[in-house]
Scaffold this motif. Structure first.
Motif, PDB file in Angstrom:
ATOM      1  N   ASP A   1       0.717  -1.062   0.231  1.00 22.71           N
ATOM      2  CA  ASP A   1       0.016   0.026  -0.050  1.00 22.71           C
ATOM      3  C   ASP A   1       0.768   1.320   0.119  1.00 22.71           C
ATOM      4  OD1 ASP A   1      -2.382  -1.240  -0.057  1.00 22.71           O
ATOM      5  OD2 ASP A   1      -2.752  -1.264   2.137  1.00 22.71           O
ATOM      6  N   ALA A   2       2.179   1.275   0.375  1.00 22.19           N
ATOM      7  CA  ALA A   2       2.884   2.234   0.313  1.00 22.19           C
ATOM      8  C   ALA A   2       3.529   2.428  -0.942  1.00 22.19           C
ATOM      9  CB  ALA A   2       4.114   2.249   1.428  1.00 22.19           C
ATOM     10  N   VAL A   3       3.432   1.560  -1.917  1.00 22.68           N
ATOM     11  CA  VAL A   3       3.978   1.682  -3.181  1.00 22.68           C
ATOM     12  C   VAL A   3       2.991   2.440  -4.337  1.00 22.68           C
ATOM     13  CG1 VAL A   3       4.872   0.350  -5.253  1.00 22.68           C
ATOM     14  CG2 VAL A   3       5.359  -0.401  -2.774  1.00 22.68           C
ATOM     15  N   ALA A   4       3.302   3.418  -4.772  1.00 25.52           N
ATOM     16  CA  ALA A   4       2.369   4.025  -5.709  1.00 25.52           C
ATOM     17  C   ALA A   4       2.637   3.588  -7.105  1.00 25.52           C
ATOM     18  CB  ALA A   4       2.685   5.734  -5.678  1.00 25.52           C
ATOM     19  N   PHE A   5       3.461   3.126  -7.598  1.00 25.30           N
ATOM     20  CA  PHE A   5       3.742   2.686  -8.992  1.00 25.30           C
ATOM     21  C   PHE A   5       4.832   1.691  -9.095  1.00 25.30           C
ATOM     22  CE2 PHE A   5       2.370   7.241  -9.330  1.00 25.30           C
ATOM     23  CZ  PHE A   5       1.302   6.935 -10.252  1.00 25.30           C
ATOM     24  N   VAL A   6       4.711   0.948 -10.178  1.00 24.73           N
ATOM     25  CA  VAL A   6       5.698   0.255 -10.587  1.00 24.73           C
ATOM     26  C   VAL A   6       6.504   0.264 -11.875  1.00 24.73           C
ATOM     27  CG1 VAL A   6       5.317  -1.810  -8.782  1.00 24.73           C
ATOM     28  CG2 VAL A   6       4.664  -1.593 -11.348  1.00 24.73           C
ATOM     29  N   THR A   7       7.538   0.105 -12.373  1.00 33.06           N
ATOM     30  CA  THR A   7       8.037   0.495 -13.443  1.00 33.06           C
ATOM     31  C   THR A   7       9.422  -0.560 -13.776  1.00 33.06           C
ATOM     32  OG1 THR A   7       8.715   2.340 -14.948  1.00 33.06           O
ATOM     33  CG2 THR A   7       9.855   2.327 -12.922  1.00 33.06           C
ATOM     34  N   VAL A   8       9.771  -0.491 -15.088  1.00 31.19           N
ATOM     35  CA  VAL A   8      10.846  -1.321 -15.453  1.00 31.19           C
ATOM     36  C   VAL A   8      12.096  -0.458 -15.316  1.00 31.19           C
ATOM     37  CG1 VAL A   8      11.845  -2.536 -17.551  1.00 31.19           C
ATOM     38  CG2 VAL A   8       9.376  -2.296 -17.381  1.00 31.19           C
ATOM     39  N   GLY A   9      13.204  -1.279 -14.700  1.00 29.32           N
ATOM     40  CA  GLY A   9      14.613  -0.611 -14.526  1.00 29.32           C
ATOM     41  C   GLY A   9      15.635  -1.449 -15.101  1.00 29.32           C
ATOM     42  N   GLN A  10      16.824  -0.983 -15.084  1.00 29.49           N
ATOM     43  CA  GLN A  10      18.070  -1.539 -15.562  1.00 29.49           C
ATOM     44  C   GLN A  10      19.100  -1.110 -14.584  1.00 29.49           C
ATOM     45  OE1 GLN A  10      19.888  -3.485 -17.191  1.00 29.49           O
ATOM     46  NE2 GLN A  10      18.684  -4.643 -18.376  1.00 29.49           N
ATOM     47  N   ASP A  11      19.712  -2.150 -13.814  1.00 34.41           N
ATOM     48  CA  ASP A  11      20.601  -1.545 -12.669  1.00 34.41           C
ATOM     49  C   ASP A  11      21.992  -1.958 -13.319  1.00 34.41           C
ATOM     50  OD1 ASP A  11      22.193  -1.534 -10.407  1.00 34.41           O
ATOM     51  OD2 ASP A  11      21.932  -3.141  -9.535  1.00 34.41           O
ATOM     52  N   LEU A  12      22.272  -1.077 -14.027  1.00 30.96           N
ATOM     53  CA  LEU A  12      23.743  -1.073 -15.118  1.00 30.96           C
ATOM     54  C   LEU A  12      24.858  -1.051 -13.726  1.00 30.96           C
ATOM     55  CD1 LEU A  12      23.025   1.108 -18.159  1.00 30.96           C
ATOM     56  CD2 LEU A  12      22.943  -1.603 -17.929  1.00 30.96           C
ATOM     57  N   SER A  13      25.778  -1.928 -14.163  1.00 29.32           N
ATOM     58  CA  SER A  13      26.943  -1.927 -13.410  1.00 29.32           C
ATOM     59  C   SER A  13      28.225  -1.976 -13.802  1.00 29.32           C
ATOM     60  CB  SER A  13      26.780  -3.259 -12.458  1.00 29.32           C
ATOM     61  OG  SER A  13      25.506  -3.408 -12.002  1.00 29.32           O
ATOM     62  N   ASP A  14      29.073  -1.181 -13.625  1.00 27.29           N
ATOM     63  CA  ASP A  14      30.473  -1.169 -13.985  1.00 27.29           C
ATOM     64  C   ASP A  14      31.201  -2.105 -13.008  1.00 27.29           C
ATOM     65  OD1 ASP A  14      33.202  -0.782 -14.019  1.00 27.29           O
ATOM     66  OD2 ASP A  14      33.220   1.323 -14.497  1.00 27.29           O
ATOM     67  N   ARG A  15      31.248  -3.596 -13.460  1.00 30.28           N
ATOM     68  CA  ARG A  15      31.888  -4.583 -12.756  1.00 30.28           C
ATOM     69  C   ARG A  15      33.125  -4.449 -12.050  1.00 30.28           C
ATOM     70  NH1 ARG A  15      27.023  -6.477 -11.152  1.00 30.28           N
ATOM     71  NH2 ARG A  15      25.873  -7.646 -12.827  1.00 30.28           N
ATOM     72  N   ASP A  16      34.030  -3.610 -12.908  1.00 33.48           N
ATOM     73  CA  ASP A  16      35.405  -3.472 -12.334  1.00 33.48           C
ATOM     74  C   ASP A  16      35.404  -2.613 -11.113  1.00 33.48           C
ATOM     75  OD1 ASP A  16      36.958  -5.148 -13.815  1.00 33.48           O
ATOM     76  OD2 ASP A  16      37.914  -3.292 -15.162  1.00 33.48           O
ATOM     77  N   LEU A  17      34.649  -1.406 -11.299  1.00 39.50           N
ATOM     78  CA  LEU A  17      34.510  -0.407 -10.151  1.00 39.50           C
ATOM     79  C   LEU A  17      33.811  -0.983  -9.054  1.00 39.50           C
ATOM     80  CD1 LEU A  17      35.007   2.491  -9.301  1.00 39.50           C
ATOM     81  CD2 LEU A  17      32.980   3.281 -10.697  1.00 39.50           C
ATOM     82  N   GLN A  18      32.664  -1.735  -9.307  1.00 35.21           N
ATOM     83  CA  GLN A  18      31.847  -2.460  -8.330  1.00 35.21           C
ATOM     84  C   GLN A  18      32.816  -3.166  -7.347  1.00 35.21           C
ATOM     85  OE1 GLN A  18      28.673  -4.764  -9.671  1.00 35.21           O
ATOM     86  NE2 GLN A  18      28.159  -5.473  -7.791  1.00 35.21           N
TER      87      GLN A  18
END
Ligand code: ZN
Length: 278
Positions: free
Chosen positions: A142-159
């Motif tokens: 009930d605290a969530v107003a909306f959902v959407t699509v996302g990409q969690d892009l990651s620079d693996r070397d830096l991560q």
């Protein structure tokens, strides 16, 4: 109900097109997306009472639907098959990190690749409808107003540099594309069981279901808000299923001019392209 940012203005998306929220409401609602998120319930009531006629729009006009979240929270290893491919042991506590808000981008983002280790992770993204602290599982959706699509892009070397630098490695410019628009959970076929896929240049690399989450939305929001106060308009990345490039044999990362297409059933599709900044 679906709300989109079209050329940075809030629009209601209807079956036959979109209507500018400020114009259609005679100024009762404004064009700002963060205000539209805050007033989602009022807008839904307005839309239900009004005879609105949509106008066609070009998906390339869609811009970021949550332009100024105060916080972006991301859940790591929330699908067992992704934990296995990444070689990460499951812990009893949720794995939580941040993507700094400046990485949040729109559904047609062109991202500059800084090196050869940028990876994809399609994720369902939540947008908080109100401030929330210490939610129960029953209160969470009930605290969530909306959902959407996302990409969690990651620079693996830096991560993975200097121990773990998740926040830096996942926050380069454009590394948090979301969209194509915001969808209320009540308009989904089943908010806890949606197919999510992504493809690189037409090859499907991820194909999972949100029902495979280790922590479903209600559990992860209850757990995260035990520690963290969320604000209205905050964005939550809920984790990715298997098929990320780092977990593949051989490993595969995004190349300049490749196209990444990410889709969630009942929500929509975002398209991210890449240019060479190496
Ligand atoms: Zn992720």
């Amino acid at each position: 109900m679906r709300i989109a940012a079209i050329n940075h203005r809030a629009h209601l998306v209807l079956d036959d097109g979109a209507v500018d929220l400020e114009q259609a409401s005679g100024g009762r609602f404004r064009s700002d997306l963060m205000e539209a998120i805050a007033r989602a319930d009022e807008i839904a009531a307005f839309a239900a009472q009004s005879e609105l006629v949509g106008a066609p729009f070009d998906v390339l006009e869609l811009t970021c639907p949550v332009p100024r979240p105060s916080q972006v929270v991301a859940i790591g290893v929330n699908y067992a098959d992704h934990a296995t491919e990444m070689g990460i042991d499951l812990a009893p506590e949720p794995v939580v990190f941040t993507k700094f808000p400046t990485c949040i981008a729109g559904p047609n983002e062109v991202v500059t690749l800084p090196n050869n280790t940028v990876d994809w992770e399609v994720e369902m993204v939540l947008v908080m409808g109100r401030d929330a602290f210490q939610l129960t599982e029953e209160e969470a959706w009930d605290a969530v107003a909306f959902v959407t699509v996302g990409q969690d892009l990651s620079d693996r070397d830096l991560q993975f540099a200097a121990g773990r630098q998740f926040a830096l490695g996942k926050s380069r410019p454009g590394f948090g594309p979301i969209g194509p628009w915001l969808v209320t959970p009540d308009s989904l076929p089943n908010r806890d069981d949606l197919q999510l896929t992504c493809s690189v240049d037409g090859e499907v690399v991820q194909d999972g279901r949100t029902s495979s989450m280790i922590r479903p939305v209600s559990t992860l929001l209850a757990e995260v808000t035990q520690y963290l106060e969320l604000r209205q308009g905050d964005v939550i990345f809920t984790g990715t299923p298997s098929g990320a490039g780092m977990g593949r044999t051989p490993q595969r990362y995004l190349l300049p001019h490749e196209t990444l297409v990410s889709t969630i059933e009942g929500i929509g599709t975002i398209t991210t392209t890449f240019v060479d900044g190496r």
